[in-house]
Design a protein around this motif. Structure first.
Motif, PDB file in Angstrom:
ATOM      1  N   VAL A 142       8.742  -0.345  -9.162  1.00  0.00           N
ATOM      2  CA  VAL A 142       9.677  -1.417  -8.774  1.00  0.00           C
ATOM      3  C   VAL A 142       9.483  -1.750  -7.295  1.00  0.00           C
ATOM      4  O   VAL A 142       9.487  -2.921  -6.901  1.00  0.00           O
ATOM      5  CB  VAL A 142      11.137  -1.003  -9.071  1.00  0.00           C
ATOM      6  CG1 VAL A 142      12.115  -1.996  -8.487  1.00  0.00           C
ATOM      7  CG2 VAL A 142      11.344  -0.862 -10.560  1.00  0.00           C
ATOM      8  N   GLY A 143       9.295  -0.723  -6.477  1.00  0.00           N
ATOM      9  CA  GLY A 143       9.061  -0.940  -5.047  1.00  0.00           C
ATOM     10  C   GLY A 143       7.776  -1.704  -4.773  1.00  0.00           C
ATOM     11  O   GLY A 143       7.722  -2.532  -3.856  1.00  0.00           O
ATOM     12  N   ALA A 144       6.741  -1.439  -5.558  1.00  0.00           N
ATOM     13  CA  ALA A 144       5.485  -2.180  -5.391  1.00  0.00           C
ATOM     14  C   ALA A 144       5.696  -3.658  -5.717  1.00  0.00           C
ATOM     15  O   ALA A 144       5.145  -4.533  -5.038  1.00  0.00           O
ATOM     16  CB  ALA A 144       4.395  -1.579  -6.262  1.00  0.00           C
ATOM     17  N   ALA A 151       0.828  -1.210   0.000  1.00  0.00           N
ATOM     18  CA  ALA A 151       0.000   0.000   0.000  1.00  0.00           C
ATOM     19  C   ALA A 151       0.862   1.259   0.000  1.00  0.00           C
ATOM     20  O   ALA A 151       0.558   2.235  -0.706  1.00  0.00           O
ATOM     21  CB  ALA A 151      -0.937  -0.003   1.205  1.00  0.00           C
ATOM     22  N   ALA A 152       1.940   1.257   0.759  1.00  0.00           N
ATOM     23  CA  ALA A 152       2.825   2.426   0.802  1.00  0.00           C
ATOM     24  C   ALA A 152       3.501   2.659  -0.539  1.00  0.00           C
ATOM     25  O   ALA A 152       3.575   3.800  -1.016  1.00  0.00           O
ATOM     26  CB  ALA A 152       3.858   2.261   1.912  1.00  0.00           C
ATOM     27  N   MET A 153       3.991   1.610  -1.173  1.00  0.00           N
ATOM     28  CA  MET A 153       4.639   1.787  -2.472  1.00  0.00           C
ATOM     29  C   MET A 153       3.610   2.124  -3.562  1.00  0.00           C
ATOM     30  O   MET A 153       3.920   2.877  -4.479  1.00  0.00           O
ATOM     31  CB  MET A 153       5.439   0.541  -2.848  1.00  0.00           C
ATOM     32  CG  MET A 153       6.664   0.328  -1.981  1.00  0.00           C
ATOM     33  SD  MET A 153       7.720   1.775  -1.714  1.00  0.00           S
ATOM     34  CE  MET A 153       8.344   2.086  -3.343  1.00  0.00           C
ATOM     35  N   ALA A 154       2.403   1.603  -3.452  1.00  0.00           N
ATOM     36  CA  ALA A 154       1.350   1.997  -4.396  1.00  0.00           C
ATOM     37  C   ALA A 154       0.991   3.466  -4.201  1.00  0.00           C
ATOM     38  O   ALA A 154       0.696   4.180  -5.170  1.00  0.00           O
ATOM     39  CB  ALA A 154       0.120   1.111  -4.213  1.00  0.00           C
ATOM     40  N   ALA A 161      13.106  -9.460  -0.032  1.00  0.00           N
ATOM     41  CA  ALA A 161      11.981  -8.555  -0.278  1.00  0.00           C
ATOM     42  C   ALA A 161      12.024  -7.356   0.663  1.00  0.00           C
ATOM     43  O   ALA A 161      11.776  -6.213   0.244  1.00  0.00           O
ATOM     44  CB  ALA A 161      10.662  -9.306  -0.119  1.00  0.00           C
ATOM     45  N   GLY A 162      12.358  -7.585   1.916  1.00  0.00           N
ATOM     46  CA  GLY A 162      12.452  -6.489   2.876  1.00  0.00           C
ATOM     47  C   GLY A 162      13.573  -5.524   2.551  1.00  0.00           C
ATOM     48  O   GLY A 162      13.396  -4.300   2.579  1.00  0.00           O
ATOM     49  N   ILE A 163      14.741  -6.054   2.221  1.00  0.00           N
ATOM     50  CA  ILE A 163      15.886  -5.209   1.887  1.00  0.00           C
ATOM     51  C   ILE A 163      15.621  -4.436   0.602  1.00  0.00           C
ATOM     52  O   ILE A 163      15.920  -3.234   0.504  1.00  0.00           O
ATOM     53  CB  ILE A 163      17.173  -6.047   1.782  1.00  0.00           C
ATOM     54  CG1 ILE A 163      17.574  -6.564   3.164  1.00  0.00           C
ATOM     55  CG2 ILE A 163      18.313  -5.253   1.159  1.00  0.00           C
ATOM     56  CD1 ILE A 163      18.676  -7.599   3.151  1.00  0.00           C
ATOM     57  N   ALA A 164      15.045  -5.104  -0.399  1.00  0.00           N
ATOM     58  CA  ALA A 164      14.762  -4.433  -1.671  1.00  0.00           C
ATOM     59  C   ALA A 164      13.715  -3.332  -1.487  1.00  0.00           C
ATOM     60  O   ALA A 164      13.847  -2.247  -2.066  1.00  0.00           O
ATOM     61  CB  ALA A 164      14.286  -5.453  -2.703  1.00  0.00           C
ATOM     62  N   THR A 165      12.696  -3.583  -0.690  1.00  0.00           N
ATOM     63  CA  THR A 165      11.675  -2.561  -0.438  1.00  0.00           C
ATOM     64  C   THR A 165      12.277  -1.362   0.282  1.00  0.00           C
ATOM     65  O   THR A 165      11.996  -0.209  -0.071  1.00  0.00           O
ATOM     66  CB  THR A 165      10.511  -3.154   0.372  1.00  0.00           C
ATOM     67  OG1 THR A 165       9.943  -4.249  -0.356  1.00  0.00           O
ATOM     68  CG2 THR A 165       9.434  -2.114   0.627  1.00  0.00           C
TER      69      THR A 165
END
Length: 146
Positions: free
Chosen positions: A59-61, A15-18, A79-83
């Protein structure tokens, strides 16, 4: 971290990246172009900043969506590190170290950047927590008593 807590965190990250993408597209940069010395017009610097944050946010989403499907400790940690990295890059793009914003603080792009920073900050915190608590069996392990 338990499955339910992980899913809530992953949905918050998505939701945050969207929100980063939505803010970048809907609010965007300044509408009026800059007139060049040759008489032509080009978009302001903030226009390109929000084009870049739209792409980085997409990309973050995707990386946040990977957290929903990650079943292993390594997949969840990635996934956590990439986000977190993408959220930090999103904030960096709006600073002078990145592309930057218009020089006039009264321009609308500064309000857009503030909303973008909040959404990216939430995604950054979610990514850090996901990277730290990536072990799906960690909640079941016995705790050490002092």
């Amino acid at each position: 971290m338990g499955r339910r807590a992980w899913m809530i965190l992953a949905v918050a990250g998505v939701a945050a990246m969207a929100a980063v993408v939505a803010v970048s597209v809907l609010m965007g940069g300044c509408a009026e172009p800059v007139e060049t010395a040759a008489g032509g017009t080009v978009p302001m610097k903030c226009h390109w900043t929000f084009v870049a944050t739209t792409l980085v946010g997409a990309v973050g989403a995707v990386t946040a969506l990977l957290a929903l499907t990650g079943r292993t400790k390594e997949g969840r940690r990635f996934a956590g590190i990439a986000t977190a990295a993408v959220a930090a890059a999103t904030v960096l793009l709006t600073t002078p170290a990145g592309i930057g914003l218009c020089g006039n603080p009264d321009m609308s792009c500064h309000q857009t950047a503030l909303v973008l920073w909040v959404a990216a900050g939430i995604a950054l915190v979610v990514g850090i927590v996901q990277a730290a608590k990536a072990d799906p069996k960690g909640a079941e392990l016995p705790k050490m008593k002092l």
